[in-house]
Design an enzyme around this catalytic site. Sequence first.
Site, PDB file in Angstrom:
ATOM      1  N   GLU A 152       0.801  -1.221   0.000  1.00 39.63           N
ATOM      2  CA  GLU A 152       0.000   0.000   0.000  1.00 39.63           C
ATOM      3  C   GLU A 152       0.837   1.276   0.000  1.00 39.63           C
ATOM      4  O   GLU A 152       0.276   2.370   0.052  1.00 39.63           O
ATOM      5  CB  GLU A 152      -0.936  -0.007   1.213  1.00 39.63           C
ATOM      6  CG  GLU A 152      -1.871  -1.204   1.253  1.00 39.63           C
ATOM      7  CD  GLU A 152      -2.866  -1.142   2.398  1.00 39.63           C
ATOM      8  OE1 GLU A 152      -3.189  -0.026   2.849  1.00 39.63           O
ATOM      9  OE2 GLU A 152      -3.330  -2.214   2.848  1.00 39.63           O
ATOM     10  N   LEU A 153       2.160   1.165  -0.049  1.00 36.29           N
ATOM     11  CA  LEU A 153       2.995   2.366  -0.061  1.00 36.29           C
ATOM     12  C   LEU A 153       4.348   2.027  -0.686  1.00 36.29           C
ATOM     13  O   LEU A 153       4.625   0.880  -1.023  1.00 36.29           O
ATOM     14  CB  LEU A 153       3.153   2.931   1.361  1.00 36.29           C
ATOM     15  CG  LEU A 153       3.639   2.006   2.467  1.00 36.29           C
ATOM     16  CD1 LEU A 153       5.165   1.908   2.503  1.00 36.29           C
ATOM     17  CD2 LEU A 153       3.138   2.488   3.829  1.00 36.29           C
TER      18      LEU A 153
END
Length: 298
Positions: A152-153
């Site tokens: 997610e990042l």
Amino acid sequence: MAIKHQPTSLLLSLVFLALVHTSFAAGIAVYWGQNGNEGTLAETCATGRFSYINIAFLNKFGNGQTPEINLAGHCNPATNGCTIMGDGIRYCQKRGIKVMLSLGGGIGNYSLASKADARNVARYLWNNFLGGRTISRPLGNATLDGIDFDIELGSTQHWDDLARYLSAYSKYGRKVYLTGAPQCPFPDNFLGTALNTGLFDYVWVQFYNNPPCQYTSGNVDNLKSSWKVWTTSIKARRIFLGLPAAPQAAGSGFIPADVLTSQIIPVIKRSPKYGGVMLWSKYWDDQSGYSSSIRSSV
């Protein structure tokens, strides 16, 4: 029209293929590890409610960093305190539950700098959590079933390389399962290329915190449309509907159990790729009893 008799071997092969096609039983996947008040791993599996456990998270790795696992209040990996997890992992597996290590999450420091970096991370995961061997195994000497990608990042690059390197370890005798948790907007910014490899066994799409493709205030149409896109666009063996287990578990996207079982599951079950439901997380499921409410319909 005369009936042509098929050779016995051909008929047996067709029967076998039919059994393989129909033998998959849908189930519930859950994320465990981010709240010390959610019970142990063994206690989670003893409930009989879950078919897949994602241990969350290995949230520091790549770019030459020393990998670190964060299991919130469950144990302290810095003092080798998480090696006790091995007994719980084996207990779950004896009950037929697949246990994965989840990479990433919403908080951490992780990315892959190059194809070589992806190869090095895959080797680390193989030796420390899968079928390889090293003197330092953070979760003890149990062999996990596979690796979950909850990216997610960080960088969007080289997750496909990591998937290929991990999948290649299956040649050593024990299959390495690959699972992923993309966001529901298609394609996922981080995992789109990796999912296109066709190497993923189970994909639990996060149908929450994404208003354009989630359930919102009684509207199920966006979710159904997004589900159709996912199940017809990637080669994963099974697709799961990823949901928050309680209203407080996510910023948006919670579906009341009665809505899920009456309006959504009967529709998404029509897809041959339907695998079940994924819940975030075990702690929130304990608070709401959500899995118990939906289990018979899943």
